[in-house]
Write a protein that holds these residues in place. Sequence first.
Motif, short mmCIF file in Angstrom:
data_model
loop_
_atom_site.label_atom_id
_atom_site.label_comp_id
_atom_site.label_asym_id
_atom_site.label_seq_id
_atom_site.Cartn_x
_atom_site.Cartn_y
_atom_site.Cartn_z
N LEU A 189 1.11 -1.19 -0.06
CA LEU A 189 -0.14 0.05 0.00
C LEU A 189 1.00 1.45 -0.04
O LEU A 189 0.69 2.05 -0.89
N ARG A 240 2.28 1.99 -3.42
CA ARG A 240 1.42 2.60 -4.13
C ARG A 240 1.27 3.95 -4.00
O ARG A 240 0.95 4.64 -4.86
N ILE A 265 -0.84 -6.79 -7.42
CA ILE A 265 -1.05 -7.64 -5.99
C ILE A 265 -2.18 -7.08 -5.32
O ILE A 265 -3.12 -7.83 -5.07
N TRP A 266 -2.22 -5.69 -5.22
CA TRP A 266 -3.29 -4.89 -4.45
C TRP A 266 -4.69 -5.36 -5.02
O TRP A 266 -5.67 -5.49 -4.43
N SER A 321 -11.80 1.70 -20.40
CA SER A 321 -12.23 1.80 -19.30
C SER A 321 -13.73 1.58 -19.32
O SER A 321 -14.27 1.28 -18.47
N ARG A 356 -15.47 -0.73 -16.76
CA ARG A 356 -16.30 0.08 -15.83
C ARG A 356 -16.73 -0.52 -14.63
O ARG A 356 -16.37 0.23 -13.45
N LEU A 397 -13.79 -0.46 -11.90
CA LEU A 397 -13.21 0.90 -11.75
C LEU A 397 -13.14 1.17 -10.48
O LEU A 397 -12.19 1.51 -9.83
N VAL A 398 -14.33 1.11 -9.41
CA VAL A 398 -14.36 1.48 -8.13
C VAL A 398 -13.00 0.86 -7.28
O VAL A 398 -12.31 1.62 -6.86
N HIS A 399 -12.98 -0.41 -7.41
CA HIS A 399 -11.98 -0.95 -6.89
C HIS A 399 -10.35 -0.46 -7.53
O HIS A 399 -9.77 -0.16 -6.52
N LEU A 456 -9.48 2.27 -8.88
CA LEU A 456 -9.12 3.53 -8.51
C LEU A 456 -9.04 3.71 -7.17
O LEU A 456 -8.23 4.80 -6.80
N ALA A 457 -9.55 2.94 -6.38
CA ALA A 457 -9.26 3.16 -5.01
C ALA A 457 -7.74 2.67 -4.86
O ALA A 457 -6.91 3.38 -4.10
N ILE A 492 -4.93 5.20 -11.79
CA ILE A 492 -4.77 6.35 -12.55
C ILE A 492 -3.86 7.27 -11.86
O ILE A 492 -4.68 7.79 -10.85
N PHE A 528 -13.81 9.84 -8.59
CA PHE A 528 -13.32 8.91 -7.83
C PHE A 528 -14.15 9.01 -6.63
O PHE A 528 -14.83 8.12 -5.97
N LEU A 581 -17.65 7.80 -7.22
CA LEU A 581 -17.65 6.25 -7.21
C LEU A 581 -17.65 5.68 -5.65
O LEU A 581 -18.43 4.67 -5.64
N MET A 582 -16.86 6.19 -4.97
CA MET A 582 -16.83 5.67 -3.68
C MET A 582 -18.27 5.92 -2.96
O MET A 582 -18.90 5.17 -2.17
N PHE A 610 -7.58 9.21 0.46
CA PHE A 610 -6.74 8.78 -0.91
C PHE A 610 -6.53 10.20 -1.59
O PHE A 610 -5.37 10.37 -2.36
N TRP A 631 -15.26 0.07 1.46
CA TRP A 631 -14.98 0.81 0.13
C TRP A 631 -14.36 0.15 -0.93
O TRP A 631 -14.24 1.07 -2.14
#
Lengths: 274, 366, 304
Positions: free
Chosen positions: A110, A113, A153-154, A256, A260, A263-265, A267-268, A272, C181, C184-185, C230, C303
């Motif tokens: 983490l 990242r 990995i994440w 994307s 789609r 993306l939530v996961h 982008l967390a 990007i 972002f 989305l969350m 984030f 999340w």
Amino acid sequence: MKPAWETRFPNWRGDLFTLALLVIVLFPFVWIIQLSFRAKADIFDSAILFAPTLENYRALWQGNFALSFVNSIISATSATALAMIVGVPAAFALSRASFRGAHRIGLWILVTRMAPPVAFTIPLFIVFRYLELHDTRTGLVIIYLTFSLAFVIWMMKPFFDAVPRELEEAAAIDGCGTWKTFLTITLPLTGPGLAATAVLCFIGAWNDFFFALILTRTHASTAPVAIVGFMQYVGWEWGRMAAAGTLVMMPVVLFSIVVRKYLVHGLAAGSIKG
Amino acid sequence: MSVVRLEGVWKRFGNVVAVREVDLQLPRGGLTVLLGPSGCGKTTTLRMIAGLESVSEGRILIADREVTHLDPKDRNIAMVFQNYALYPHKSVRENLGFGLKIRGVPAAEIESRVASASRLLGLSELLERRPKQLSGGQMQRVALGRAIVRDAEVFLLDEPLSNLDAKLRVQMREEIYKLHRRISKSMIYVTHDQVEAMTLADQIVIMRDGRVQQVGSPLEIFDRPANVYVAGFIGSPEMNLLDLRATGGTLKSRACTVQGERLRGLVEGTTLKVGIRPDHVEVLADSASASATGWLDVEVVEHLGTTTLLVGPFDDQRLRVLTGRASVRPGDRLPVRLPADRLHLFDSGTGLRIEEPSSLKKRSPG
Amino acid sequence: MVYPGAVAQPWTERRDRELVWGLVPALIMLASLTAGPIAYLWLTSLTPLNLAQPATQWNFDQPLANYASMFGDPRFANSVVVQVKLSIASVVLQLLCGLGVALLLHPNTKIRTVARSGMLVPMVLPPIVVGITWLALFTVDISPIHRLFAWIGLPFGPLLTNPSTALWAVVFAGTWQHFPFAMLMSLAALQMVPEGPIEAARIDGASRFQVFWHVRLPFIAPTLVVAGLFILIDSVKAFPLLYIMTDGGPGEVTEVTNYYVYRQVFTFSLWGYGSAIAVLMMIAVFLLSYLIDRITRRNDGAWA
């Protein structure tokens, strides 16, 4: 009694507002695309209608942009492939293993990242000087791995977490070893996750600007860096910049849309970069 | 002739002891049910036999060969998982044949064994389907089929029916019963459902808190529960458990007295846990109360159709009584008799069954 | 049934040992690509390294000189102030816009489902493209925005070359790029708010706003906190927009810490000093990551 159309669209006010907002949000995106089709003379013209031309794209093709575009494709693809080959088994191991320290490794990933790219760039720049990796695609791929490996990995670990353990236990009883089970049972079940991870990983490398700016000059310079080149002439070549920008963003936008859902996961995980 | 033997087996997860000192012998060709509430260690025991959990202490033998430290694949076992664990990306045919394919069995033999197993289970029409396209009962059959195709020494079944709805569960229970009779394989079956255990088992192993409480055939366990826990766990409605004191060859509480030949030998003055099944309590015809043990103050009347369950205070304790159809109403006061030869006597300290004097053994209840 | 410690002990130690082999290549690569460089970065921060003077490379005579000189460096202090402004503005604006749009798009109508995808576009665009797009939109002679405001009688001058507006123009472009972002969350969190309490509140006569404030917001607050962290971390890494749109200027008004390090190292060749600042940034990012890790561990998976 409400009119028929109002019963069919009970949320019409919100829907209308949504549409308006969507138009506003997407306006810069559409605007830069249309700019790329304007002839030099039309760029400063405020008319909405104009005669579209491919002049800007043609100019790009004749210049060095094509090489940069190819560099982008090769380095982003190689980084993605390498990160997947090394990262996917690691994610599986982290998901399944009970050894101590697994959580620490997770935290390390983490942090990796999240780390500011400049922190890696300073030492790697010096090392690359000795290894003569400056302005090479190999050098770029190596530095892209600093974030794409951690990202893979994440991103993959939760997909593996979601595969029921009983499937692997059943395979163990059926006679599969640990890694054969992974290849024949677990991996095929994470297909969509693999695809999404690969795509997001590719986008992350493709979108990179900072590393390529610092570590490349001419031979390995990527498309985003090449765009900046157009800013250095007097009377900036807006048309060419817009055309190059459009070319660079198209694969990303198409990809994307495909992934789609994930993306939530992704982008967390911050694939990007900003 | 035991096919699976456990000798002093322990399982610890950190500080938690999941299974303690289990010794078991499971007969060849029989169906043994490991029965107990959640967390009693029955699934952990099964998983240790399968090799999916390591054994902290003790030995496990399958077909007289020690397997304690062997891999699951080398133990010659097959397992049916609670959620079936069918490979979602493989067809029914591939699911059935996977274990053989991995072991390098020739394709022709796989083909014929899959064919015969699917005939046995009525899956022949479904071989090309994916697990997603199957109903719950069909998935269950494929899971069983996977074990049959392997022709392993022992079949391990982990709560195989718990994911099915009530009606299908009864149907699949019968199918497993018939299947076991037909292929006469040794099976170990884990469940928390006593009806499944009673109907399927040749031998039941009742577990609680990681310990084996009792091992025996269903009727042995029902008729002679080894301790208070088993007595309360097996049978529905639950067995009554009363605290009574041995006094002058009778069992007494404040206002009730149980008399009987077999109570003579009890140590004077000790308090016992006395069990009696609700259907063994006799409701006496009105006023014939000379032989009555005591009075039941009916509070709850549950009409179950053929039978009626009466519940209420009995002296200072509670009693459940199962009678035939009766026109009893809440508030009624009924004379009841607890026949001495139907009683189960337990030590109130240890909870263990008190073995009866030998002269009375033949008159065991049931 | 649930057996204690079910997380991972199947056929046990041997399997664990086999699994380690899957982890080893990744760990070696991660170590050489991240841990190694970070250690090197830290060593460099203890030297007055200047690549033009090789002798400076392993000169540890005054190990803390770089760290000490930060305190007397007004330009560094300025970069921290700019960083704080940019970070706070980014977090607040992106959360507000993201949450606002999420509330608008939360109901399931056809148009809003489509809009949910459409709104994501800015986020996936290469930052460089976002940069040139907004650079163009903030350029007076070609921008339709400037034309529109001139037409309605409210013309304004170039924002990016004006010291009092430059930073906010960049923040604006950054918000456009990153608000999806937070959206989305928020959407994901809103979808997990149970219907029960919302209906109960409505039956109790709560207004729309009261339902949001008393039921929805408390439920999604932990997600918003994580999203905010984030965004905060991302804002520390801000670079491409600044590079394209302002190059840290005018003067130093948009020179955030990250940009300052870049300047020190790659323009002025002060490698030792730049490394020292980068080390501090790493520490800050580590603390923030640790915070995220703690929070997400507590609300497991809320999340992701």
